[in-house]
Design an enzyme around this catalytic site. Structure first.
Site, PDB file in Angstrom:
ATOM      1  N   GLY A 157       0.808  -1.219   0.000  1.00 27.78           N
ATOM      2  CA  GLY A 157       0.000   0.000   0.000  1.00 27.78           C
ATOM      3  C   GLY A 157       0.834   1.259   0.000  1.00 27.78           C
ATOM      4  N   GLY A 158       2.110   1.136  -0.361  1.00 28.42           N
ATOM      5  CA  GLY A 158       2.952   2.316  -0.515  1.00 28.42           C
ATOM      6  C   GLY A 158       3.176   3.092   0.771  1.00 28.42           C
ATOM      7  N   SER A 245       4.924  -5.812  -2.123  1.00 24.60           N
ATOM      8  CA  SER A 245       5.218  -4.425  -2.490  1.00 24.60           C
ATOM      9  C   SER A 245       6.099  -3.773  -1.414  1.00 24.60           C
ATOM     10  CB  SER A 245       3.910  -3.666  -2.723  1.00 24.60           C
ATOM     11  OG  SER A 245       4.144  -2.436  -3.353  1.00 24.60           O
TER      12      SER A 245
END
Length: 626
Positions: A157-158, A245
Site C-alpha cells: 500500500g505504498g 510491495s
C-alpha cells in the site's frame, strides 16, 4: 393389511431416534470443545466461540469461526501511539491478568485516507491511532501445543494505505489448503503506522529516535509473535515473514536494520514484488521537507524552528483527524492517486544507517534467512499513463519519484528499452488507442520499481554471505484474476498488474468486484498456495503435491568467479501461470535465439541481464537514492 407398515414405521422412528441421539451427542461434544461450532437451529445460530487460553498470564482470547478456520482479530501488540507516544517507538501492550479478550471482530485501520480504493478491495471506513493490532488465523481445533509454522503478512500500500483486515488478504483458503496438503500453518497479519504517523521525520525526531515508526511497529509485532504465538499453537522458531510491495521492501529493511547487529525475529522470508531498492530517495530531505509542510499547515512550525523539539511536541498535540486529512490530501496531490512516495522509510543513523544497497554490498545485514523473492509480469503497468506516446512521457511516468536522474541515465534507459521491442503488445481492438510507448513505460517502471531491485537484493544477499545458494529462489507471476475488473474500469491494458499474485498465494476462493473465480484460476491458486505452505513448513517449495516438482534455486550453479561480479550471468526462476503454464526456467546471458522453448524465449525477451545490470549499477542506485 396395515400391520407390516406399522412395524416399518416403528423401526424407522427407532432408527431416527438413535441417529438423533448419536448426532446430538456429537454436537454437544463439539460445543464443549475449544474449536467452536456453528449451526442453524430454529432460525437462530448456536455458537460456541473458539477460545485460546494463555494459562501463564491467565488470559483468554475469544475468536470466531469460519469453515475450517478459527479467527482471532484486533489483538493489540502495542499501546495506542497517541499524544506524547505519537511518532515514538511502540510500547508493548500487556493485557491485564484475568482478561477475557474479545477477538471476534476486526480492529481499526491505522490513519489513512477513507473511502473506496479498488473494486476488489475493502472500503476504508474505520481509522484510529489505536490500531497496533494483529489478526491471527489457524486451522480449526489446533491444539495449543501443536507448534505449527507461522506465516506473518506485512501488507503493501505504498506506506500510505492498507490493513491486516483488508478483504484482499483473507487467509481462509491458504489455511484450509495447508491442512488439506498436510502442511498446516498459522497466519498472522500486522497493522502498522502509515503515512505521516508512521514515517514523518525531522532533526529533532531523529535525535530522539522517533523515526521510521512504521518499521519499528512491524518489529514490535514480530517480537510479540515470537513471545506469544505458542499460546495459539504456533512455533516461534519457525516464522516466515511474507511481504508484498512495500511490505517486501520493508523485509529487506529489517534485514539491513541496525547494520544487521540486532538480528530479526523471523527465520524465513518471502518478498513479493519488492526489495529495499523500491524505497527511493532514502537519504534525501524529501520526507523531512514534507513533514515541515504539514507542521506549517497546522501552525506548529515557527520560522527557523521547523525541525525543532518544540515543533515535534506541537505536532503530538494536534488532533489525529486534522493531521490525517491534511497529510493525506498533501500526499495524494503530490503523488496521485494514493500518495505513495511522500512519507516513507528514511535514513536516521539508527534503524536505517545507510543506503540499503550499500549495506548489502558491505555485508552489513542479518544472515541465514532463506528467501523467496518475486515480481509480477506487468508490475509497473499502472504507473504508466495510458496516453504515453513520446519519450518524454515515458520518462515522466516515474519522474515524480526518481527526480534526481541525470540526463545520461535517462538516455541510457531509453536506449535499453527501444519502442520497437513493445510494438507487438499493442492490441487496439481490445485496449483502445494505446501505443507501444505505454507498454515501454510500463516495462521500464516494472524493472525500476520491482524486478531489478528484487534481483539485486537476491544476488547481493548470496554474494556477500547471507545464505547458501540453495536458500534463494525466485518466481515471476504471469496470471491475474482481475481481467474482468480492469475491463470494467476501462484499463484492460494493465494485464497481469501489481497485486495479481496475492489471491494465488493466499488461495482466495472468492474475490469481490467481478473478479475471475473460475476453476482454472482456482487450480493455479491451489498450486501456488501449496508451494508457499511447503516453503513455510520445510524451507523447500518443491513437491509433487503442489504441481511444482522442480523449482531450482535462483543461482544454484553460480561458481566462485561468478560471485565476484556485481550482477549474475545466469539465473533460474519459477514462472506461475500464463500461456506457457507453470514451470521452472533457467536463462543465461546469451542471445535470445538460444532459447530452447517458448517460455524461455518469453523470459529472454525481458532482457533482464542488460537492463537490470544498468538499473542496479552504482550510478543509477546513487541517483535513485537506494
Amino acid at each position: 393389511m396395515n400391520q407390516p407398515w406399522n412395524s416399518i414405521l416403528v423401526a424407522l422412528v427407532a432408527l431416527f431416534a438413535g441417529l438423533f441421539a448419536f448426532y446430538r451427542n456429537q454436537f454437544d461434544e463439539l460445543l464443549a470443545s475449544s474449536a467452536g461450532f456453528e449451526v442453524p437451529v430454529g432460525g437462530k445460530q448456536l455458537i460456541s466461540p473458539p477460545t485460546v487460553s494463555d494459562s501463564s498470564r491467565n488470559i483468554k482470547y475469544l475468536g470466531s469461526y469460519s469453515l475450517g478456520v478459527e479467527h482471532y482479530q484486533n489483538i493489540f501488540y502495542a499501546e495506542a501511539p497517541r499524544g506524547k507516544r505519537r511518532f515514538a517507538p511502540p510500547i508493548p501492550f500487556q493485557y491485564a491478568r484475568g482478561s477475557v479478550v474479545d477477538a471476534t471482530r476486526p480492529g481499526a485501520w491505522c490513519p489513512q485516507g477513507t473511502g473506496d480504493v479498488l473494486p476488489f478491495t475493502s472500503r476504508v471506513v474505520n481509522i484510529s491511532e489505536n490500531c497496533l493490532s494483529l489478526r491471527i488465523a489457524r486451522p480449526t481445533g489446533t491444539r495449543n501445543d501443536a507448534r505449527l509454522p507461522v506465516m506473518v503478512w506485512i501488507h503493501g500500500g505504498g506506506h500510505a494505505l492498507g490493513s491486516a483486515s483488508e478483504v484482499l488478504y483473507n487467509p481462509d483458503g491458504l489455511v484450509r489448503q495447508s491442512v488439506a496438503d498436510d502442511q498446516p500453518l498459522i497466519y498472522v497479519a500486522i497493522n502498522y503506522r502509515l503515512g505521516f504517523f508512521g514515517f514523518a521525520t525531522s532533526k529533532a525526531m531523529a535525535e530522539n529516535k522517533l523515526t521510521n515508526a512504521g518499521l519499528r511497529d512491524q518489529r514490535a509485532a514480530l517480537e510479540w509473535i515470537r513471545d506469544n504465538i505458542e499460546v495459539f499453537g504456533g512455533d516461534s522458531q519457525r516464522v516466515t515473514v511474507v511481504g508484498q510491495s512495500v511490505g517486501a521492501s520493508d523485509i529487506g529493511l529489517h534485514l539491513t536494520s541496525f547494520e544487521g547487529t540486532k538480528g530479526v525475529p523471523f527465520q524465513q522470508a518471502i518478498m513479493m514484488s519488492g526489495a529495499p531498492g523500491v524505497n527511493f530517495n532514502i537519504k534525501s530531505d524529501l520526507v523531512a521537507n514534507n513533514t515541515v509542510a504539514i507542521a506549517e499547515s497546522v501552525g506548529c512550525a515557527k520560522e527557523g524552528e521547523e525541525q525543532s523539539l518544540e515543533t515535534l511536541e506541537c505536532l503530538q498535540d494536534v488532533p489525529f483527524d486534522v493531521l490525517t486529512n491534511l497529510s493525506v490530501m498533501a500526499s495524494r496531490a503530490a503523488r496521485p492517486p494514493f500518495g505513495e512516495g511522500f512519507f516513507f522509510p528514511t535514513f536516521d543513523s539508527d534503524f536505517i544507517r545507510d543506503r540499503p544497497s550499500q549495506l548489502m554490498r558491505s555485508g552489513k545485514f542479518v544472515k541465514g534467512v532463506p528467501v523467496i523473492a518475486s515480481w509480477v509480469t506487468n508490475d509497473g503497468a499502472w504507473y504508466a499513463p495510458p496516453s504515453a506516446s513520446t519519450d518524454q512521457e515515458v520518462l515522466n511516468s516515474f519522474g515524480l519519484w526518481l527526480f534526481s536522474l541525470s540526463n545520461y541515465t535517462k538516455e541510457k534507459l531509453l536506449q535499453l528499452y527501444p519502442p520497437e521491442d513493445f510494438q507487438h503488445l499493442v492490441r487496439k481492438e481490445y485496449d483502445g488507442p494505446i501505443s507501444a510507448q505505454y507498454y515501454r513505460a510500463a516495462q521500464m517502471n516494472r524493472d525500476i520499481w520491482f524486478t531489478c531491485p528484487v534481483l539485486d537484493f537476491a544476488w547481493q544477499y548470496l554474494k556477500n554471505g547471507g545464505v547458501k545458494p540453495s536458500q534463494v529462489r525466485l518466481y515471476e507471476h504471469n496470471s491475474t484474476r482481475f481481467t474482468p475488473v480492469f475491463e470494467m474500469m476501462g484499463v484492460p491494458m494493465w494485464r497481469v498488474v501489481h497485486l495479481s499474485d496475492i489471491p494465488y498465494v493466499l488461495n482466495i476462493q472468492h474475490l469481490e468486484g467481478g473478479a475471475d473465480n473460475s476453476a482454472t484460476e482456482l487450480a493455479l491458486a491451489r498450486t501456488m498456495s501449496t508451494s508457499i505452505a511447503r516453503f513455510i513448513n520445510s524451507g523447500n517449495p518443491e513437491g509433487h503435491i503442489s504441481g511444482v516438482e522442480t523449482w531450482p534455486a535462483a543461482f544454484f550453479d553460480a561458481a566462485n568467479e561468478d560471485l565476484q561480479n556485481d550482477f549474475p550471468g545466469r539465473l533460474s526462476l519459477q514462472v506461475f501461470g500464463g500461456p506457457y503454464g507453470t514451470r521452472a526456467v533457467s536463462i543465461a546471458e546469451s542471445p535470445q535465439q538460444d532459447a530452447k522453448i517458448a517460455i524461455e524465449d518469453a523470459v529472454y525477451w525481458e532482457k533482464l541481464f542488460d537492463r537490470c545490470r544498468f538499473i542496479n549499477s552504482e550510478r543509477m542506485r546513487e541517483e535513485a537514492g537506494v
